[in-house]
Design an enzyme around this catalytic site. Structure first.
Site, short mmCIF file in Angstrom:
data_model
loop_
_atom_site.label_atom_id
_atom_site.label_comp_id
_atom_site.label_asym_id
_atom_site.label_seq_id
_atom_site.Cartn_x
_atom_site.Cartn_y
_atom_site.Cartn_z
N ASP A 115 0.85 -1.20 0.00
CA ASP A 115 0.00 0.00 0.00
C ASP A 115 0.88 1.24 0.00
OD1 ASP A 115 -2.36 -1.45 -0.12
OD2 ASP A 115 -2.42 -1.71 2.05
N LYS A 157 0.90 -7.95 -2.44
CA LYS A 157 -0.41 -7.51 -2.94
C LYS A 157 -0.31 -6.12 -3.53
CE LYS A 157 -3.96 -5.74 -0.46
NZ LYS A 157 -5.14 -4.97 -0.82
N ASP A 205 -5.22 -7.03 -6.31
CA ASP A 205 -6.49 -6.88 -5.60
C ASP A 205 -7.30 -5.74 -6.21
OD1 ASP A 205 -8.49 -7.06 -3.71
OD2 ASP A 205 -7.37 -5.98 -2.16
N LEU A 206 -7.94 -6.02 -7.34
CA LEU A 206 -8.71 -4.97 -8.03
C LEU A 206 -10.21 -5.13 -7.83
CD1 LEU A 206 -6.78 -4.63 -11.43
CD2 LEU A 206 -6.45 -3.39 -9.29
N LYS A 207 -10.64 -6.19 -7.18
CA LYS A 207 -12.06 -6.43 -6.88
C LYS A 207 -12.93 -6.14 -8.10
CE LYS A 207 -11.49 -5.50 -1.93
NZ LYS A 207 -10.13 -4.89 -1.87
N LEU A 208 -12.70 -6.89 -9.16
CA LEU A 208 -13.41 -6.64 -10.43
C LEU A 208 -14.90 -6.92 -10.30
CD1 LEU A 208 -10.86 -8.39 -12.85
CD2 LEU A 208 -10.98 -5.96 -12.24
N HIS A 209 -15.68 -6.07 -10.93
CA HIS A 209 -17.14 -6.21 -10.90
C HIS A 209 -17.68 -5.49 -12.13
CE1 HIS A 209 -21.10 -5.53 -8.40
NE2 HIS A 209 -21.30 -6.20 -9.51
N ASP A 210 -17.95 -6.26 -13.19
CA ASP A 210 -18.41 -5.66 -14.44
C ASP A 210 -19.14 -6.74 -15.23
OD1 ASP A 210 -18.60 -3.95 -16.77
OD2 ASP A 210 -16.80 -2.91 -16.10
N ILE A 211 -19.49 -6.46 -16.47
CA ILE A 211 -20.17 -7.50 -17.25
C ILE A 211 -19.17 -8.64 -17.50
CG2 ILE A 211 -21.85 -5.93 -18.31
CD1 ILE A 211 -20.10 -6.05 -20.88
N THR A 222 -15.84 -5.36 4.52
CA THR A 222 -15.99 -5.23 5.98
C THR A 222 -16.41 -3.82 6.39
OG1 THR A 222 -13.64 -4.89 6.12
CG2 THR A 222 -14.42 -7.08 6.62
N GLN A 226 -9.06 -1.32 11.50
CA GLN A 226 -9.56 -2.68 11.31
C GLN A 226 -10.43 -3.07 12.49
OE1 GLN A 226 -9.28 -4.51 8.75
NE2 GLN A 226 -7.32 -4.23 7.71
N GLY A 233 -0.45 -5.37 5.91
CA GLY A 233 0.07 -4.10 5.38
C GLY A 233 0.77 -3.31 6.45
N ARG A 234 0.00 -2.42 7.11
CA ARG A 234 0.59 -1.47 8.05
C ARG A 234 1.43 -2.07 9.17
NH1 ARG A 234 -5.04 1.55 8.47
NH2 ARG A 234 -5.60 -0.61 8.02
O1 C5P Z 1 -4.72 -3.15 7.76
P1 C5P Z 1 -3.59 -3.52 6.84
O2 C5P Z 1 -2.70 -2.37 6.50
O3 C5P Z 1 -2.81 -4.73 7.31
O4 C5P Z 1 -4.35 -3.94 5.51
C1 C5P Z 1 -3.74 -4.69 4.52
C2 C5P Z 1 -4.60 -4.78 3.28
O5 C5P Z 1 -5.79 -5.55 3.50
C3 C5P Z 1 -5.05 -3.44 2.73
O6 C5P Z 1 -4.47 -3.33 1.44
C4 C5P Z 1 -6.55 -3.52 2.63
O7 C5P Z 1 -7.03 -3.07 1.38
C5 C5P Z 1 -6.85 -4.99 2.76
N1 C5P Z 1 -8.13 -5.27 3.42
C6 C5P Z 1 -8.38 -4.85 4.68
N2 C5P Z 1 -9.52 -5.17 5.34
C7 C5P Z 1 -10.42 -5.88 4.73
C8 C5P Z 1 -10.20 -6.32 3.42
C9 C5P Z 1 -9.05 -5.98 2.80
O8 C5P Z 1 -7.57 -4.17 5.29
N3 C5P Z 1 -11.49 -6.19 5.38
#
Ligand code: C5P
Length: 227
Positions: free
Chosen positions: A10, A32, A59-65, A115, A185, A205-206
């Protein structure tokens, strides 16, 4: 199957990718790329990872035809992506088209309900099912449509594993090492809890990118996964 770590890249643009990858242990094999980075950098965001021998979760979460999603899946495959997300609420025809376009080239996992949405949000878009039933039903639809797995919060990982058996890929974000800040989260688990619940991949991520020592943070998570 051991639970593997995926690090969420990210970062705002492609210039940041090498510094993150180089700061982490070489055995972190999976990264990712999400909407922020892909919108900013496009396929350039994938090239460095591919050339470095890393695996890519797009992780583009595609949603189209269905046809458009199938074409996007083919495009992702050509860039060496191993794992791609689509929205399960795109429906059976879209999911089947994605699965067929991906066959033998990459794995597709479905997002059920973000979420960030609650019961009231579902009601406002006309979904009358109870939130958890809706999540489980969309997960089943994605698997029945031929997808390889699901993205699920720590609250659903165990239920999906019990419901679907050992084969599907379950990708679990919302991971916080024991004692870490939850941030924004709401549904969280430690790496060991997600592994015990049957997660195939945890996405972090973080807790790694914002750690004072990202390499050490990643090592600790790998150790919690028994690696
Ligand atoms: O919170 P953190 O920095 O660990 O998040 C890591 C990745 O998880 C982010 O890129 C976020 O888009 C994804 N994600 C999330 N919570 C969700 C679904 C996906 O944080 N419920």
């Amino acid at each position: 199957m051991p639970t593997e770590l995926i690090v969420a890249l990210d970062v705002p643009d492609a210039r940041h990718i090498p510094e993150v990858v180089k700061s982490l242990p070489a055995r972190v094999a999976y990264y990712k790329v999400g909407l922020e980075l892909f919108t900013a950098a496009g396929p350039e965001a994938l090239t460095y990872l591919k050339d470095s021998g890393k695996q890519i979760f797009l992780d583009l979460k595609l949603h189209d035809i269905p046809r458009t999603v199938a074409r996007a899946v083919e495009s992702a495959a050509s860039y060496g992506v191993q794992l791609l997300t689509v929205h399960a609420c795109g429906g059976s025809a879209m999911l089947t088209a994605a699965a067929e376009a991906a066959r033998g080239r990459l794995d597709i996992v479905a997002v059920t309900v973000l979420t960030s949405l609650d019961q009231q949000d579902l009601t406002s878009i006309g979904v009358t099912r109870e939130l958890r039933s809706h999540i489980l039903a969309l997960g089943q639809l994605a698997i029945d449509s031929g997808l390889q797995g699901l993205v699920c919060s720590p609250l659903e990982t165990r239920s999906f594993r019990e419901m679907l058996g050992p084969a599907p890929i379950l990708v679990t974000p919302g991971i916080r090492p024991a004692g870490a800040e939850a941030g924004d989260q709401k549904r969280i688990a430690t790496p060991a809890m997600a592994a015990a619940d049957g997660s195939s991949y945890i996405v972090v991520g973080r807790p790694i990118l914002e750690a004072p020592n990202p390499g050490q943070a990643a090592e600790q998570i790998l150790a919690a996964l028994g690696q």
